[in-house]
Write a protein that holds these residues in place. Structure first.
Motif, PDB file in Angstrom:
ATOM      1  N   ASN A  54       2.149   1.774  -3.452  1.00 16.97           N
ATOM      2  CA  ASN A  54       1.036   2.197  -4.302  1.00 16.97           C
ATOM      3  C   ASN A  54       0.677   3.661  -4.039  1.00 16.97           C
ATOM      4  N   ASP A  55       0.538   4.026  -2.767  1.00 15.64           N
ATOM      5  CA  ASP A  55       0.094   5.372  -2.421  1.00 15.64           C
ATOM      6  C   ASP A  55       1.121   6.415  -2.837  1.00 15.64           C
ATOM      7  N   PHE A  75      -6.740  13.976   2.097  1.00 11.61           N
ATOM      8  CA  PHE A  75      -5.716  12.958   2.335  1.00 11.61           C
ATOM      9  C   PHE A  75      -5.784  12.426   3.768  1.00 11.61           C
ATOM     10  N   ARG A  76      -6.017  13.325   4.717  1.00 13.10           N
ATOM     11  CA  ARG A  76      -5.988  12.910   6.121  1.00 13.10           C
ATOM     12  C   ARG A  76      -7.094  11.936   6.463  1.00 13.10           C
ATOM     13  N   ALA A  77      -8.221  12.025   5.739  1.00 13.86           N
ATOM     14  CA  ALA A  77      -9.334  11.134   6.054  1.00 13.86           C
ATOM     15  C   ALA A  77      -9.291   9.848   5.230  1.00 13.86           C
ATOM     16  N   LEU A  78      -8.298   9.718   4.363  1.00 16.64           N
ATOM     17  CA  LEU A  78      -8.193   8.512   3.528  1.00 16.64           C
ATOM     18  C   LEU A  78      -7.282   7.478   4.189  1.00 16.64           C
ATOM     19  N   PRO A  79      -7.513   6.210   3.888  1.00 19.25           N
ATOM     20  CA  PRO A  79      -6.684   5.172   4.513  1.00 19.25           C
ATOM     21  C   PRO A  79      -5.324   5.049   3.838  1.00 19.25           C
ATOM     22  N   MET A  80      -4.802   6.159   3.324  1.00 16.74           N
ATOM     23  CA  MET A  80      -3.527   6.078   2.613  1.00 16.74           C
ATOM     24  C   MET A  80      -2.367   6.045   3.598  1.00 16.74           C
ATOM     25  N   SER A  81      -1.255   5.518   3.113  1.00 15.83           N
ATOM     26  CA  SER A  81      -0.064   5.427   3.940  1.00 15.83           C
ATOM     27  C   SER A  81       0.401   6.828   4.334  1.00 15.83           C
ATOM     28  N   ARG A  82       0.822   6.956   5.586  1.00 13.45           N
ATOM     29  CA  ARG A  82       1.203   8.272   6.098  1.00 13.45           C
ATOM     30  C   ARG A  82       2.508   8.783   5.508  1.00 13.45           C
ATOM     31  N   TYR A 136       0.830  -1.211   0.000  1.00 13.41           N
ATOM     32  CA  TYR A 136       0.000   0.000   0.000  1.00 13.41           C
ATOM     33  C   TYR A 136       0.860   1.255   0.000  1.00 13.41           C
ATOM     34  N   VAL A 170       0.827   6.920  -6.482  1.00 14.64           N
ATOM     35  CA  VAL A 170      -0.340   7.731  -6.830  1.00 14.64           C
ATOM     36  C   VAL A 170      -0.041   9.214  -6.616  1.00 14.64           C
TER      37      VAL A 170
END
Ligand SMILES: Nc1ncnc2c1ncn2[C@@H]1O[C@H](COP(=O)(O)OP(=O)(O)OP(=O)(O)O)[C@@H](O)[C@H]1O
Ligand SMILES: [Mg+2]
Lengths: 319, 268
Positions: free
Chosen positions: B9-10, B94-101, B6, B13
């Motif tokens: 991937n993130d 971005f902060r509310a998405l489950p994306m990698s920090r 992830y 993106v």
């Protein structure tokens, strides 16, 4: 039904301001909770905590059964957020914004692409979808931002003033979309300044002020809680307003309110239509020219004003 | 393992999104590319005849120094871009998405490589016009460019961290100057390090920017024959020394920057 959103004793302080002061709330699965409150009541703060953007100073919250403070990243997989202010990339097109969000929810490329196309269609942005967002109007941005919240079709949606800035047509469209999603089992927490919106969408309403809950219930419950129906009369000539007031005083079950500027008179009554008819006859007998008369039941506006003592958002002009 | 997939991937993106933005905001790109051209021309024509390089030409000597300076300066774009990301509304998405920090940072440092590739390209072309040339094998030359890009990448983590420490985009440019000016001038970039006064000289000999410059000069075949070998270990082993710094900078500043990003963005 389990509660998909649950918060208890939420506290959030900023230096001298206490934005949330021990807020409790719950939203049952597949229902809509409308969070109402005057400006600065703490609505955005509450939504931000539940959507993992803020950490509370005290209290706890669970979304989809997951603790928002302890496991925010897992919560994020289950939620969609459209904040009060659109969070979009100005230089990307509408399509690219949605595609990016889809990819960051870890949808595969084809799925992210399909979702972006579907949502552009749903929010009538297909034509604008290839243009950078910086060329969008305010309402278009708002719609794209809402689309962003729906990309992963999350089980829980947080919508902070979703229809502010939308024209009446788009607003109704959005209501349809939200109803559709709720019909499919989505749980929604929305804040709004438009009480009609809360009335149409929300199963339950929570009114907050100064970071605390001040009333909770179904829309009709709240309305009946604050009181009676009333007759509203508008006369053609302000000079006879006082005469009209005295004539209708005998029907009043509470304090009458006359407003000379709008030439209108509000008389709380009990007894419904027959009383209205009697009142109209009384006025006609006295030769008072009536421009408009009607029986009005309390609206959420009344609930809001009575409970908070504040004036809510500007009247909508779209009726 | 899944987290790593992830994270990659993130970051990809975010890098994709940044590259799109480079294309959509061409003004920035123009400025990014004009200043290195100006540097090459100014130094070549203003100092070109006043600084003596025993056995060689100053322009030949100069270009690698300008390459190194430019990619180091270029790192400040990383800080500025990151600061902009964090201040604009999109950060709340971005902060509310489950994306990698780490995605916003890794994506940003990766996409900024594009700037460096382009600026190296235009500088090399300008250099060729003013009489610079590569007199080594294609492989050596490619290694030289790769080393510059690698060092630039590592340095962009330093600037990412600086960018996160500083509250606004406007302040960043000045803050980065405080770091980049001494590093790029107290070095062998524009004059041989041996010519500097004692204290500055020691700094210059151990300065990683000197090593990148030295390595690039050697790899491009820009060191005139008969030049005495450098006295200091870093410049005797410039490729190794540069790689050590690359590793050190990333190992120190990437975690620092990610920690700083989390605390400024996640805990509010
Ligand atoms: N970052 C902040 N720093 C200081 N005070 C803040 C901050 N964010 C919110 N507040 C304060 O917290 C209180 C609640 O704000 P919040 O944004 O939650 O209100 P709201 O109910 O969403 O209002 P509105 O209807 O205007 O959107 C306000 O008094 C506000 O001034
Ligand atoms: Mg708000």
């Amino acid at each position: 039904m389990p509660n998909l959103v649950e918060a208890s004793g939420l506290v959030k302080r900023y230096r001298e301001v206490t934005a949330l002061d021990g807020l409790d709330l719950a939203v049952a699965e597949g229902t809509v909770l409308g969070l109402l409150g005057p400006n600065g009541a703490g609505k955005t703060t509450a939504v931000s905590i539940l959507a993992t953007l803020l950490t509370p100073d005290a209290g706890s919250a669970r979304v989809a059964g997951i603790d928002v403070v302890a496991r925010p990243q897992e919560v994020r997989r289950h939620i969609g957020l459209s904040g009060q202010f659109a969070a979009l990339d100005e230089h990307l097109t509408g399509f690219e914004n949605l595609f990016m969000v889809g990819r960051l929810y870890h949808l595969g490329r084809p799925r992210a692409r399909d979702r972006a196309v579907e949502l552009l269609e749903l929010f009538e942005l297909t034509e604008a979808g290839g243009r950078p967002v910086k060329t969008y109007s305010g309402g278009m941005r708002r719609r794209l931002d809402l689309a962003g919240a729906l990309v992963a079709a999350p089980p829980v949606l947080f919508l902070d003033e979703p229809t502010t800035g939308l024209d009446p047509y788009s607003r109704r469209q959005l209501w349809e979309v939200i109803r559709g999603m709720v019909g499919d089992g989505t749980t929604v927490l929305l804040t709004t300044q438009y009480l009609e919106e809360a009335d149409r969408l929300a199963d339950r309403i929570l009114v907050i002020d100064h970071g605390r809950a001040i009333a909770e219930g179904a829309p009709d419950e709240l309305k009946s809680r604050i009181g009676a129906e009333r007759i509203e009369v508008t006369v053609t000539d302000a000079a006879v307003l006082e005469e009209a007031r005295q004539l209708l005083a005998r029907f009043a079950v509470g304090e009458q309110q006359a407003d000379a500027r709008s030439r209108s008179l509000i008389t709380p009554i009990a007894g419904g239509m027959p009383v209205l008819t009697a009142a109209l006859q009384e006025l006609q007998r006295a030769g008072i020219a009536v421009r408009d008369i009607g029986l009005r039941r309390p609206t959420l506006d009344d609930v809001f004003l009575t409970l908070t003592g504040h004036v809510s958002a500007p009247e909508e002009n779209d009726e | 393992m899944k987290d790593l997939v992830y994270a990659v991937n993130d970051a990809a993106v975010i890098a994709w999104r940044n590259v799109i933005r480079i294309r959509r905001v061409p003004d920035l790109l123009v400025f990014v590319l004009i200043s290195p051209i100006m540097f090459v021309l100014l130094f070549a024509f203003v100092f070109g005849n006043s600084i003596d390089i025993p056995g060689g030409s100053y322009r030949e000597f100069l270009i690698a120094g300008i390459f190194a300076q430019t990619v180091v300066f270029g790192a400040s774009f990383t800080g500025a871009g990151l600061a902009e990301d964090i201040q604009k509304g999109i950060i709340n998405r971005f902060r509310a998405l489950p994306m990698s920090r780490s995605a916003l940072l890794v994506g940003r440092t990766l996409s900024d490589v594009v700037y460096n590739v382009l600026s190296l390209l235009v500088m090399a072309l300008t250099g060729l016009l003013v009489g610079w040339g590569i007199s080594s094998s294609a492989l050596d030359a490619a290694t030289g460019f790769a080393l510059l890009l690698l060092f630039a990448y590592a340095f962009s983590w330093v600037m990412a961290y600086v960018g996160l420490l500083v509250p606004s985009v406007e302040v960043i440019n000045n803050a980065s100057f405080i770091v980049t000016m001494p590093l790029t001038f107290v070095a062998n970039t524009f004059v041989p390090a041996e010519n500097l006064p004692p204290l500055l000289r020691t700094f210059a000999l151990w300065n990683p920017v000197s090593a990148v410059t030295q390595a690039t000069r050697e790899l491009f075949g820009n060191i005139p024959p008969g030049t005495p070998p450098p006295e200091a270990w870093p410049l005797q082993n410039p490729v190794l020394y540069t790689l050590l710094w690359v590793g050190l900078l990333i190992a120190v500043f990437a975690p620092l920057a990610v920690r700083r990003y989390r605390s400024s963005v996640d805990k509010r």
